[in-house]
Write an enzyme that holds these catalytic residues in place. Structure first.
Site, mmCIF file in Angstrom:
data_model
loop_
_atom_site.group_PDB
_atom_site.id
_atom_site.type_symbol
_atom_site.label_atom_id
_atom_site.label_comp_id
_atom_site.label_asym_id
_atom_site.label_seq_id
_atom_site.Cartn_x
_atom_site.Cartn_y
_atom_site.Cartn_z
ATOM 1 N N SER A 1 0.852 -1.187 0.000
ATOM 2 C CA SER A 1 0.000 0.000 0.000
ATOM 3 C C SER A 1 0.890 1.240 0.000
ATOM 4 O O SER A 1 1.749 1.384 0.860
ATOM 5 C CB SER A 1 -0.879 -0.036 1.262
ATOM 6 O OG SER A 1 -1.681 1.120 1.351
ATOM 7 N N LYS B 1 -2.985 4.905 -2.511
ATOM 8 C CA LYS B 1 -3.989 5.668 -1.778
ATOM 9 C C LYS B 1 -4.377 6.857 -2.658
ATOM 10 O O LYS B 1 -3.497 7.497 -3.266
ATOM 11 C CB LYS B 1 -3.397 6.175 -0.459
ATOM 12 C CG LYS B 1 -3.125 5.058 0.540
ATOM 13 C CD LYS B 1 -4.411 4.562 1.166
ATOM 14 C CE LYS B 1 -4.109 3.606 2.312
ATOM 15 N NZ LYS B 1 -5.344 3.110 2.957
ATOM 16 N N ASP C 1 -13.991 -1.840 2.421
ATOM 17 C CA ASP C 1 -13.116 -2.030 3.583
ATOM 18 C C ASP C 1 -13.900 -1.546 4.813
ATOM 19 O O ASP C 1 -14.572 -2.333 5.495
ATOM 20 C CB ASP C 1 -11.802 -1.239 3.359
ATOM 21 C CG ASP C 1 -10.867 -1.185 4.563
ATOM 22 O OD1 ASP C 1 -11.235 -1.653 5.647
ATOM 23 O OD2 ASP C 1 -9.742 -0.644 4.436
HETATM 24 O O1 OSB Z 1 -7.448 1.500 4.431
HETATM 25 O O2 OSB Z 1 -6.383 -0.272 4.074
HETATM 26 C C1 OSB Z 1 -6.499 0.792 4.697
HETATM 27 C C2 OSB Z 1 -3.453 1.295 6.968
HETATM 28 C C3 OSB Z 1 -4.064 1.741 8.122
HETATM 29 C C4 OSB Z 1 -5.426 1.916 8.127
HETATM 30 C C5 OSB Z 1 -6.193 1.655 6.983
HETATM 31 C C6 OSB Z 1 -5.582 1.164 5.828
HETATM 32 C C7 OSB Z 1 -4.179 1.019 5.818
HETATM 33 C C8 OSB Z 1 -3.425 0.607 4.646
HETATM 34 C C9 OSB Z 1 -2.039 0.064 4.854
HETATM 35 O O3 OSB Z 1 -3.822 0.738 3.519
HETATM 36 C C10 OSB Z 1 -2.048 -1.411 4.903
HETATM 37 C C11 OSB Z 1 -0.769 -1.999 5.425
HETATM 38 O O4 OSB Z 1 0.219 -2.040 4.687
HETATM 39 O O5 OSB Z 1 -0.744 -2.478 6.589
HETATM 40 MG MG MG Z 2 -8.573 0.440 2.931
#
Ligand code: OSB
Ligand code: MG
Length: 378
Positions: free
Chosen positions: A136, A164, A239
């Protein structure tokens, strides 16, 4: 079926290798709540998914520690009929607080499986010994900067990139990544940053053949996601909206999503997460493992679950060094774009207790004395 005797709540601070920026905030370090349970059958570890601030979900790490100490742990301590399968039911009188509940269920499950010498992977019915790793990528200050980050991850072997996005940072970074890196598996995550009136704009992403768009609209706007799906061809993945198996079933039936991101913490624990996996499998809806910048403990459980058959897309299960210079367990390392699934009992990882002490900000013990739960060490 073991007596829960005491719970240690430990707050650790792990500096992140690079600050993580998303529409819900900037994270420079991970302030994590870890649980160590002591049961008649042995010890177990849990990790709370909550972030320091209530910006991704309503939960946050101080709040989780408080609700655990005052409301959740007293309902479990000293029960001699306690099994991981019974934790959610015992905690049902407390509404919500899923990440806090997930943390204690995880620790009890770890203790239980360690004592039975069974791995999480075996318990979940894992069908693979290694899982595909995605990564991510946070919101960057410029297109060259995000291209540099993505290029670095692709060089390391990551099998899928997730960007993102937010209004003002969406079509252009996606276009730039496609132009530079060709047809790499690519998806985006908006963390609720758009509204249904942005549908035409979001449909511009259809030109880039993305695997999915994750949670474009606010979490309570499930029906609006179904409306959005009529305008946008890119598959919608939820999500934040998916807080339970019931929510997943409803969203699927409404046509709000074609894919689901499973985060055990967000849905109240690994056992509810498994129910979502099974439900999605029966509906032909693929799932993938999300991430909450976990330490090696949470990562171990997530990687084990991601080895289940209906985890059909690479997860946000990146290697330890994507997050931390030094993890609190043996690091998870990328091998040909995959992470190996631990196969030792329980979570199957060892905690580096000396390093854990070094990075510990506070420790609180909750245990039973004279029949009443008390706290020690505030
Ligand atoms: O929306 O998936 C998400 C991290 C913290 C809170 C929400 C999200 C995320 C990430 C990172 O997208 C995921 C990771 O690498 O742990
Ligand atoms: Mg997410």
């Amino acid at each position: 079926m073991a007596l829960l005797q005491a719970i240690e709540m430990r707050r650790v601070r792990l500096p992140l290798v690079a600050p993580f920026r998303a529409s819900y905030g900037v994270h420079a370090e991970r302030d994590v709540l870890l649980l160590r349970v002591v049961t008649a059958g042995g010890e177990g570890w849990g990790e709370c998914a909550a972030l320091a601030e209530p910006t991704y979900t309503s939960e946050y790490v101080d709040g989780c520690q408080h609700v655990l100490r005052e409301h959740l742990l007293p309902r479990l301590l000293g029960r001699d009929d306690l099994s991981a399968a019974g934790v959610a039911e015992a905690l049902r009188p407390v509404v919500g607080h899923r990440m806090a509940k997930a943390a204690i269920e995880m620790a009890v499950l770890d203790a239980e499986l360690r004592s039975k010498r069974q791995s999480f992977a075996h318990f979940f019915g894992a069908v693979r010994a290694a899982v595909d790793s995605g990564v991510s990528v946070g919101i960057h200050r410029s297109i060259p900067a995000v291209l540099g980050t993505v290029g670095g991850y692709l060089d390391q072997g990551y099998r899928r990139i997730k960007l993102k996005i937010k209004p003002g940072w969406d079509v252009e970074p996606v276009r730039a990544v496609r132009e530079r890196f060709g047809d790499v598996p690519l998806q985006v995550d908006a963390n609720t940053a758009y509204s249904l009136s942005d549908a035409r704009h979001l449909a511009e992403l259809d030109a880039f053949d993305l695997l999915l768009i994750e949670q474009p609209l606010p979490e309570d706007q499930v029906l609006a996601h179904a409306e959005l799906a009529k305008v946008v061809r890119t598959p919608i993945c939820l999500d934040e909206s998916i807080t339970s198996a019931q929510a997943a079933a409803d969203a699927i039936q409404l046509g709000a999503c074609k894919i689901i991101n499973i985060k055990p913490g967000r849905v109240g624990g690994y056992l509810e997460a498994r129910r979502i996996h099974d439900l999605c499998a029966s509906r032909g809806v693929p799932v993938w493992m999300g991430g909450m910048l976990e330490t090696g403990l949470g990562r171990a459980g997530n990687v084990a679950m991601a080895a289940m058959p209906n985890f059909k897309l690479p997860g946000d299960t990146s290697a330890s060094d994507r997050y931390y210079h030094r993890d609190i367990t043996d690091p998870f390392v990328l091998v040909d774009g995959r992470l190996n699934v631990p196969d030792s009992p329980g979570l199957g990882v060892n905690v580096d207790l000396d390093y854990l002490k070094e990075i510990t900000a506070s420790v609180q013990m909750v245990q039973r004395r004279e029949g009443r739960p008390v706290r020690v060490g505030d």
